[in-house]
Design a protein around this motif. Sequence first.
Motif: not given
Lengths: 430, 363, 309
Positions: A310-326
């Motif tokens: 329906t018009a107000d049931q919405r979602a979108t997958g979000t991704g992207g990259w992170t930078i982490a210390a190992l």
Amino acid sequence: MNRPLIVSALALAIGGAPALAQEDMVTRDRVGPADAENALTFRLTAYDLYSSDEATATAFEELFIDFIEDNPGWRIDTQLQTGNLNQEQARMIEQAQAGRGPDCAMVDSSQLATYKAAGVLSPMNEYFTEDEVADFFPYVRDGITDDAGNILAVWWFTDLRVLYRNTEVVPEAPQTWEELKTAALETVDEGYEGVLFNGGRTEGTAFDWLANFWAQGGQLVNEAGEPVFYEGENRELFLEAVRYYEDLVESGAAPARVTSITTYDDMLAAAAAGTTALFVGGNWMYAQIQSTLPEEEAAKWEASELPGPTADQRATGTGGWTIAALTDDPEKVRMCAAIAKLYLGPGNAFQALLPTQASLYEEYDTYAGPEFEVFSAALENGQARPGVAIYPEISNQIQILLGEVMSGAAEPEEALDAAAEAVEAAYARQ
Amino acid sequence: MSELVLDGISKSFGDTEVVHGIDLTVAENEFVVLVGPSGCGKSTTLRMVAGLEAISSGELRIGGERVNDRSPGERDVAMVFQNYALYPHMSVAQNIAFGLRRRKLSRAERDAAVLEVAKLLEIEPLLDRRPRALSGGQRQRVAMGRAIIRDPQVFLFDEPLSNLDARLRLQMRLEIKRLHARKPVTTLYVTHDQTEAMTMADRVVVMNEGRIEQAGPPMEIYRNPRTRFVAEFIGAPAVNLFDARLTGGSDDGLWIELADGTRLSVPASRRAGCESYAGQPVVFGLRPEDIVIEAGDGPVAPVQMVETMGAETLAYLGFGGTEACARLTGDSVPSRGDQVHLRLGLERMILIDPTTDRVIGAA
Amino acid sequence: MTATSAPRRAAAPPATGGGPAPARPLPWLLPVLFFIGLFYLWPIIDALRLAFTDASLLDREANFSLDAIGAMLGSAALGTVLRNTAVFTLGSVFGQLLLGLAIALLVVRGERNNLRGMLVLRTLVLAAWVIPGIANGVIWQMLFSEAPFGAINSTLRLVGIPPVAWLSNPDNAMMSAIIATVWQGTAYSMILLYAALRSIDDTLYEAAAVDAATPWERLWFITLPELRGALLVNAILIVIMTLNTFDVIISLTGGGPGRATEVLALYAYNTVFYNFDLAGGSVLSILLMAISLTLAAIVAMFLPRSGRP
Ligand SMILES: Nc1ncnc2c1ncn2[C@@H]1O[C@H](COP(=O)(O)OP(=O)(O)OP(=O)(O)O)[C@@H](O)[C@H]1O
Ligand SMILES: [Mg+2]
């Protein structure tokens, strides 16, 4: 060797040194002076400092040179990741566990959970103020903190899925599944292919589609991280979303070939060839459309939030990259956090990637365009992939399931049962 | 009628012509041997007959029909190769029967035909073996069996015996000859071995540098070579050749003066052909068997080396300013260092014009 | 007499030895054995060991366990995957052998008739071989693309043939994967068979020509029997290579649609890199190796042995 020669060689070397040093600050495997006291190993992707796009590479070189000048005595030893994401990321965990990993690395946001679970990331809490942490989008903040509230990574850019349409053919943005189907069928009547989306064996297939499941309130895993998408009310929501895709193909609103689409480039190509007027793609494709299509054609394309049931049931997958210390070395963790901030602000602004902190959209002119309004609005409904190690297998099973259903090889229910069985078996072995 | 006619046959590889207009007729059932030194074009000629090389110019007729443009299979010829070319994956029987594929024979008929050929060649016990498990001589027989069974118009052999040891070669030589006597076929046989040519041929064709030097029955070629090349090539041990000069007036007779001063009188029977060369240099040739050691008034020569071979003895003599070979058949064998008297069969001498290398007085 | 003959017998070479063999071959073979052990045996042993554990990419702490074996062999997907593997391997191997043989025959024939362009043809075929599998998959993905502008389908449409669902139809997708693999692997067969063809004695063909053999008879009675060894060796190598590669598939279809082109090697890869299941992946690798060895052994049984007709 005779003395005069050594002397003149030395003189030459010293005389040439400043110019050389300037040029040598960034090489294929290093940023900063080769003889610096401290070295930080940094594993990065090939899209920024070593981008094949010269402008991007130059901009990042400047950023990095400034950075090194601000941190005298340091050198960054760079390591390029290969394009094979899954393998590369899995290998890095292995190396980190064996103590052979890089000090600092780019980690795909979808893999971050695996890294967290493996316990190889060092907290960066000291280097972020409370305000800075609060500035992150909620799903981002959830993703990078652990149960104890430690900041384990910097999610420096995000992305999301949107619906692209050729406004000349589809003037009004479809808001619901039904509207999309109707609009797509109309484009088919006009000789277009219908709506395109990833449907082959690729992460994009699962991720793009998951928005439809999430929009209904579906959950892949429960609080404890156990897969539950095939149980209880999730099951029906899941099947609804599968049937939606199935119906798109069966009705002809989407061509059968979607099951062979495994890259977003396929859709860009179709847009460029003018064979489609509707497709599901990533936000970054907006810039690609502008640069690939002739100006007047590109101007016809617009992005809108993915349709929901329906018009107000919405979602979108979000991704992207992170930078982490190992690394465990606090100095190196500090350097890693500083590099992450480099990417988070100016790095994003240059590439027009979507920053993960709301304030940055105000700070940089880059984000003045109308599309960013669409994107940031849609990000309100952003959903990250669950940070659990079983996610890649869930994704794998969703790819298989969608392929089988859309190619007519299986019915949604039986395909879901098979996927559930496989995921449960894999989960039991983790 | 299965006469084989080569009418002005030539062959060029690219720009080089290696066979220059061969004219040769092999009569029905005749056994003709093509002999010549290595590289003279024998194989090339034979392969043109077989159809394995295209004919550059000239006409080839088998049984009166022009076959230039027919494929090897359509020429009805059979060929035995130097390396036998047996099909390695077939048994001896299958190899022999291969040429019968097209004949609509029952299995029994075919087996009978194979057996008959095998009997003829005495290879019945080998029929189930693979070529790899055969000796050279046995392979040779199988190769012949494969050719014979087809009952072709023309039989072609390309040095079929050269891979065999000396003894076997002698034996197979006889056998091929015997086979031909029992089952006559028009045959063209190539060899570089003059003995083979002499012993087997109805007619020998001597080739040199892509041309026929001389063709004729073996004894004719032997006795009356037309060129120095043929004289030297045919006969073993080879003909003795001496540099000489013809001298003499009209009534004083005609003399052959050798390099060491020896003077030999040209017999009356041979004078007619060579009188015109009086006063000119010639090459004087004498076959080894025409030099006989015999007490008398003949020239004296020292024995430099002796080879005894049982039935005959070869004596190498210091004669005519060079070394001459004499083939002696008697039991009295000279020893090295002996001074012996010679009787020369001058009626059969061969005189060659050194300017043309042609034999003086030859037809 | 007896005194001298005894040591002589002792000094005689062993009856089985053909020629002079070093008395103690082990020192000579040790380095070779060492490297074979290091590079080939060790990974196999390691995989075998891991198969009996619960090792995961995320957790190298491995304890003895038979769960991986049970889970992998009992998995519902394994049947489909094995069937895919069989179809893919058979199709690819036969395709490569047939096409490789055809091209090798063509080249040899062309060379015999001094046709121009044979070197070019050979080089072209070779070029396909040096293209990495991933790139090959990408190339074929463009060719098979079902977009209205897809290379092959556009061409078909031009000549009035309806477009084919090369990759989106599960049955066709396997065929397409085989075509792409064959296209690339053909060069390998071609080179091996070309060399074998060149070493066949020409006079065999001449003898056959004189015996009026048709081209088919020459192929059947001379070429194929003479090539038997090369064909079988080729088959063994391709079977093993095909079973173990999935780079073409991964970039062409990724294993899809659904599971239509997921072969065992890809399945093992996914198990390790999606599931992080090192033990399970090891079980599948061992299974793959067992299948390779079995098939290779079966083919090897048909190899001609020296010394036997
Ligand atoms: N295919 C070819 N291409 C070029 N030249 C060739 C070819 N075949 C033969 N020749 C040349 O033709 C000449 C005759 O060759 P041929 O094989 O007929 O000689 P031959 O008399 O059979 O010699 P041999 O006794 O050594 O077999 C040789 O100079 C040879 O080099
Ligand atoms: Mg020859």
